[in-house]
Design a protein around this motif. Structure first.
Motif, PDB file in Angstrom:
ATOM      1  N   PHE A  18       0.843  -1.205   0.000  1.00  0.00           N
ATOM      2  CA  PHE A  18       0.000   0.000   0.000  1.00  0.00           C
ATOM      3  C   PHE A  18       0.878   1.254   0.000  1.00  0.00           C
ATOM      4  N   THR A  19       1.917   1.238   0.813  1.00  0.00           N
ATOM      5  CA  THR A  19       2.769   2.428   0.935  1.00  0.00           C
ATOM      6  C   THR A  19       3.490   2.699  -0.382  1.00  0.00           C
ATOM      7  N   ARG A  20       3.987   1.642  -0.962  1.00  0.00           N
ATOM      8  CA  ARG A  20       4.719   1.799  -2.231  1.00  0.00           C
ATOM      9  C   ARG A  20       3.783   2.271  -3.349  1.00  0.00           C
ATOM     10  N   ALA A  21       2.534   1.774  -3.289  1.00  0.00           N
ATOM     11  CA  ALA A  21       1.590   2.084  -4.375  1.00  0.00           C
ATOM     12  C   ALA A  21       1.071   3.522  -4.308  1.00  0.00           C
ATOM     13  N   ALA A  22       1.172   4.163  -3.115  1.00  0.00           N
ATOM     14  CA  ALA A  22       0.645   5.528  -2.985  1.00  0.00           C
ATOM     15  C   ALA A  22       1.545   6.493  -3.757  1.00  0.00           C
ATOM     16  N   ALA A  23       0.929   7.248  -4.659  1.00  0.00           N
ATOM     17  CA  ALA A  23       1.719   8.145  -5.503  1.00  0.00           C
ATOM     18  C   ALA A  23       2.304   9.276  -4.666  1.00  0.00           C
ATOM     19  N   SER A  24       3.608   9.481  -4.741  1.00  0.00           N
ATOM     20  CA  SER A  24       4.249  10.561  -3.977  1.00  0.00           C
ATOM     21  C   SER A  24       5.704  10.715  -4.410  1.00  0.00           C
ATOM     22  N   ASP A  25       6.228  11.920  -4.163  1.00  0.00           N
ATOM     23  CA  ASP A  25       7.648  12.139  -4.457  1.00  0.00           C
ATOM     24  C   ASP A  25       8.527  11.649  -3.302  1.00  0.00           C
ATOM     25  N   GLN A  26       7.919  11.401  -2.147  1.00  0.00           N
ATOM     26  CA  GLN A  26       8.692  10.959  -0.984  1.00  0.00           C
ATOM     27  C   GLN A  26       7.848  10.014  -0.152  1.00  0.00           C
ATOM     28  N   ARG A  27       8.485   8.990   0.408  1.00  0.00           N
ATOM     29  CA  ARG A  27       7.808   8.090   1.345  1.00  0.00           C
ATOM     30  C   ARG A  27       8.719   7.925   2.561  1.00  0.00           C
ATOM     31  N   TYR A  28       8.103   7.506   3.670  1.00  0.00           N
ATOM     32  CA  TYR A  28       8.888   7.355   4.902  1.00  0.00           C
ATOM     33  C   TYR A  28       8.663   5.988   5.534  1.00  0.00           C
ATOM     34  N   LEU A  29       9.691   5.563   6.243  1.00  0.00           N
ATOM     35  CA  LEU A  29       9.603   4.337   7.031  1.00  0.00           C
ATOM     36  C   LEU A  29       9.842   4.739   8.485  1.00  0.00           C
ATOM     37  N   ILE A  30       8.914   4.384   9.364  1.00  0.00           N
ATOM     38  CA  ILE A  30       9.126   4.697  10.787  1.00  0.00           C
ATOM     39  C   ILE A  30       9.152   3.404  11.584  1.00  0.00           C
ATOM     40  N   CYS A  31      10.191   3.266  12.392  1.00  0.00           N
ATOM     41  CA  CYS A  31      10.247   2.122  13.297  1.00  0.00           C
ATOM     42  C   CYS A  31       9.699   2.542  14.653  1.00  0.00           C
ATOM     43  N   ASN A  32       8.703   1.810  15.099  1.00  0.00           N
ATOM     44  CA  ASN A  32       8.043   2.117  16.364  1.00  0.00           C
ATOM     45  C   ASN A  32       8.783   1.440  17.517  1.00  0.00           C
ATOM     46  N   ALA A  33       9.641   2.210  18.189  1.00  0.00           N
ATOM     47  CA  ALA A  33      10.347   1.694  19.365  1.00  0.00           C
ATOM     48  C   ALA A  33       9.843   2.432  20.596  1.00  0.00           C
ATOM     49  N   ASP A  34       8.531   2.617  20.642  1.00  0.00           N
ATOM     50  CA  ASP A  34       7.959   3.330  21.787  1.00  0.00           C
ATOM     51  C   ASP A  34       7.746   2.385  22.965  1.00  0.00           C
ATOM     52  N   GLU A  35       7.501   1.141  22.664  1.00  0.00           N
ATOM     53  CA  GLU A  35       7.402   0.079  23.681  1.00  0.00           C
ATOM     54  C   GLU A  35       6.838   0.562  25.018  1.00  0.00           C
ATOM     55  N   GLY A  36       5.608   1.063  24.970  1.00  0.00           N
ATOM     56  CA  GLY A  36       5.030   1.610  26.198  1.00  0.00           C
ATOM     57  C   GLY A  36       4.034   0.697  26.881  1.00  0.00           C
ATOM     58  N   GLU A  37       3.642  -0.388  26.221  1.00  0.00           N
ATOM     59  CA  GLU A  37       2.627  -1.271  26.817  1.00  0.00           C
ATOM     60  C   GLU A  37       3.211  -1.849  28.109  1.00  0.00           C
ATOM     61  N   PRO A  38       2.586  -1.573  29.259  1.00  0.00           N
ATOM     62  CA  PRO A  38       3.167  -2.048  30.515  1.00  0.00           C
ATOM     63  C   PRO A  38       3.451  -3.548  30.492  1.00  0.00           C
ATOM     64  N   GLY A  39       4.654  -3.897  30.933  1.00  0.00           N
ATOM     65  CA  GLY A  39       5.047  -5.296  30.959  1.00  0.00           C
ATOM     66  C   GLY A  39       5.814  -5.706  29.714  1.00  0.00           C
ATOM     67  N   THR A  40       6.010  -4.804  28.769  1.00  0.00           N
ATOM     68  CA  THR A  40       6.739  -5.153  27.536  1.00  0.00           C
ATOM     69  C   THR A  40       8.142  -4.566  27.583  1.00  0.00           C
ATOM     70  N   PHE A  41       9.126  -5.395  27.279  1.00  0.00           N
ATOM     71  CA  PHE A  41      10.511  -4.895  27.294  1.00  0.00           C
ATOM     72  C   PHE A  41      11.390  -5.608  26.274  1.00  0.00           C
ATOM     73  N   LYS A  42      10.764  -6.393  25.379  1.00  0.00           N
ATOM     74  CA  LYS A  42      11.546  -7.182  24.410  1.00  0.00           C
ATOM     75  C   LYS A  42      12.277  -6.292  23.409  1.00  0.00           C
TER      76      LYS A  42
END
Ligand SMILES: Cc1cc2nc3c(=O)[nH]c(=O)nc-3n(C[C@H](O)[C@H](O)[C@H](O)COP(=O)(O)O)c2cc1C
Ligand code: SF4
Ligand code: FES
Length: 623
Positions: free
Chosen positions: A249-273
């Motif tokens: 879907f991201t690749r197919a969306a017409a645009s001059d620029q695309r972004y990749l974001i890695c979600n390292a927010d890890e806020g769910e209590p009890g998660t630390f992997k």
């Protein structure tokens, strides 16, 4: 010479090219240098960046690590989430209160310390844990906490007051012994332990660096996506969305620029992997991000690193710098003409909701971390209005392994529609807390045995937004089609009270709701009130019906994933531990006699009618 707030702001804005979208970084720098972001700094920022003052102040008030008023030179944030409380966080809190002579939320008169509570700081396997500025202090006891405060007081002020939050003398005092692995790296120097208990064949296996990237660059981006789809990789951040489809879907969306974001927010209590991946497998992650960038046609990637993991930032920046030197980031990566890609680290500032992908994007744009309406989805219109793929740390780490070993190999691990391994963050009542990499489809009972959970009463699977299960569910499989989890497993032994825990989880959601929509803002408060009434022995049978009906409304009528999952503690305990609810209900006879709080009902009726109860109770005609 001391700089004025205006001069400090001007220099910092200059460093960020007066870019309004970097407001979060700018504010963090201002806070680091001035100790807080006061009125004068807000005015100066608004003028410099050409934005309304209210926008700046709104961002400051949103993030718990930013402050509009002065705080102590050292902010102690003690985690008071469920796993920490189980291991004595309350006693640590009492010790700190006594030693500091202040309550939570206050600052000592000498301006040295501020004491605060924090939600999970990603250290549930080594709880009770606290942050002293950005230094993690795990396995705290009340005695050790008091001793640290006394010793910090002996330090000369200049050793504590420093533009760098983890000033060296302070860090030496707080970190007596380094943790294992890269926690002892020169750029980390942390007491955090990895507690990696079981390495599986995907994430923590030994491998040749960048083998996946080399294979990917020999293919077309479409072929890379096809490999990921054939491997049937699904997102590890909780929702389980097919990764290949998201990229398509991201690749197919017409645009001059695309972004990749890695979600390292890890806020769910009890998660630390993800913490352990960031510490021990950052190269694998950056390789995965680079392959993802190639696949979706992005030249820019962001790693959104939660503020609680700031202690890893220099180390991660150093690895990025080395990858640039090695030609693995930058222009024409690995000699592939036309493929330019680089990664920037965006540090969060203490907001659970920023783990939600649209809120995360807002935060990366320098805004309050408010979730956005969908559609449009990030794949169509994400970061800076451009097509964006947001993926979890663990998801991105699977990608190089799929390319390197083949999609068939990956799909052969796991079960049915759930391929590959899953990292589990195990905490609570067990002897071997830590990270376990197991094939998807592993039974919960097997994990409980691995982690030394003796005779567990219940397990919270997937954090507060997941579900609380009892022994009847221990034979179920951890996978997308059965017991789905972003990774957190909190074990509760005999003697724990699942309903009390559900109430604590509701308190967490009430605190974390961004307040935008009524079902989430008000509904969770009502749910907690009714649950607490039952806990206090004042509930009636009809309250159970009320709880499940209201929980259903909050789930369906909330705008984002936080509200949509926040009633799960109630719903899953109603399902798994209904007898505990029923045992606490009043009998009909009690309802009419001792348990009936006549005065309270009367007061409430008087309030609703706009009359003072005393007027009625006094026996005269209501005035
Ligand atoms: C309140 C809330 C918090 C979330 N926190 C995280 C998080 O810390 N890390 C994460 O990867 N996904 C989190 N998610 C899920 C993200 O919105 C998103 O689905 C995920 O990052 C997509 O990556 P994936 O497809 O690789 O799993 C959260 C969702 C909600 C609703
Ligand atoms: S569901 Fe809750 S967190 Fe999500 S937008 Fe609504 S109020 Fe905010
Ligand atoms: S660090 Fe306290 S619950 Fe995770």
């Amino acid at each position: 010479m001391l700089m004025t707030p205006e001069a400090t702001v001007a220099a910092i804005c200059e460093g960020f090219g007066h870019d309004r979208t970097r407001l979060l970084d700018i504010l963090q720098s201002v806070q680091r240098q001035l100790g807080h972001v006061g009125e004068a700094a807000v005015d100066a920022l608004a003028a410099d960046l050409g934005i309304p003052r209210v926008d700046v102040a709104g961002v400051v008030s949103f993030y718990s690590f930013l402050s509009a008023s002065p705080r102590g030179h050292i902010v102690i944030r003690l985690c008071d989430d469920v796993p920490d409380r189980m291991l004595g966080a309350d006693q640590v809190g009492c010790g700190l209160v006594e030693e500091l002579g202040i309550q939570f939320g206050e600052t000592t008169a000498d301006g040295l310390f501020t004491l605060e509570h924090a939600s999970c700081i990603g250290m549930s396997d080594q709880a009770p844990a606290a942050l002293f500025n950005d230094v993690v202090v795990p396995k705290l006891g009340p005695g050790a906490a008091r001793r640290l405060v006394r010793e910090i007081r002996q330090l000369p002020l200049e050793a504590v007051v420093s533009a760098a939050p983890g000033a060296p003398a302070l860090r030496r005092l707080l970190v007596r012994e380094y943790g294992d692995g890269q926690n002892a790296h020169d750029l980390v120097r942390s007491a955090v332990e990895n507690n990696l208990r079981r390495a599986g064949e995907v994430i923590f296996a030994d491998r040749a660096a960048n083998a996946g990237l080399a294979k990917a660059l020999a293919m077309s981006p479409a072929e890379v996506i096809r490999q990921v789809k054939t491997a049937r990789l699904r997102g590890r951040g909780g929702a389980g969305f097919p990764t290949g489809m998201k990229w398509e879907f991201t690749r197919a969306a017409a645009s001059d620029q695309r972004y990749l974001i890695c979600n390292a927010d890890e806020g769910e209590p009890g998660t630390f992997k993800d913490r352990v991946i960031l510490t021990e497998r950052p190269e694998l992650l950056f390789e995965g991000m680079t392959i993802a960038g190639y696949a979706i046609g992005a030249s820019r990637g962001l790693l959104y690193l939660r503020g609680e993991y700031a202690y890893l930032r220099d180390y991660l920046e150093d690895i990025l710098a080395r990858r640039r030197v090695a030609g693995l980031l930058g222009e024409s990566i690995s000699g592939k003409a036309g493929f330019d890609f680089d990664i920037r680290i965006q540090l969060g500032a203490g907001a659970y909701i920023c783990g939600e992908e649209t809120a995360l994007i807002s935060s990366c744009e320098g805004l309050r971390g408010d979730p956005k309406n969908r559609p449009p989805f990030p794949a169509q219109r994400g970061y800076l209005g451009k097509p964006t793929a947001v993926n979890n740390v663990e998801t991105l780490c699977c990608v190089p392994r799929i390319l390197e070993m083949g999609s068939g190999w990956f799909a052969s691990i796991g079960s049915g529609k759930s391929t590959g391994t899953k990292l589990l963050s195990v905490s609570g009542d067990c002897t071997r807390r830590g990270v376990y990499e197991v094939p998807l489809g592993t039974r919960l009972a097997a994990v409980l045995e691995m982690c030394g959970a003796e005779d567990p009463l219940a397990v919270q699977v997937g954090g507060p937004s997941g579900q609380m299960v009892g022994a009847a569910d221990f034979a179920r499989e951890i996978c997308f089609d059965d017991l789905a989890t972003g990774g957190a497993l909190v074990v509760f032994g005999a003697g724990r009270d699942p309903l009390e825990i559900a109430s604590q989880y509701l308190a967490f959601f009430i605190h974390k709701s961004c307040g935008y929509c009524t079902p989430c803002r008000v509904g969770n408060v009502l749910l907690k009130e009714r649950l607490d009434r039952i806990l206090a022995g004042r509930g009636e049978a009809a309250d159970l019906e009320y709880l499940s009906s209201l929980a259903g409304t909050v789930k369906t009528a909330s705008r984002c994933g936080l509200g949509q999952t926040s009633p799960n503690p109630v719903l899953s305990t109603l399902r798994s531990f209904r007898s505990l609810y029923e045992a606490r209900l009043k009998t009909p006879a009690e309802g009419r006699q001792a348990g009936f709080d006549f005065a309270a009902r009367l007061a409430e009726a008087g309030r609703l009618a706009g009359r003072r109860p005393v007027d009625v109770v006094a026996g005269g005609e209501p005035r």
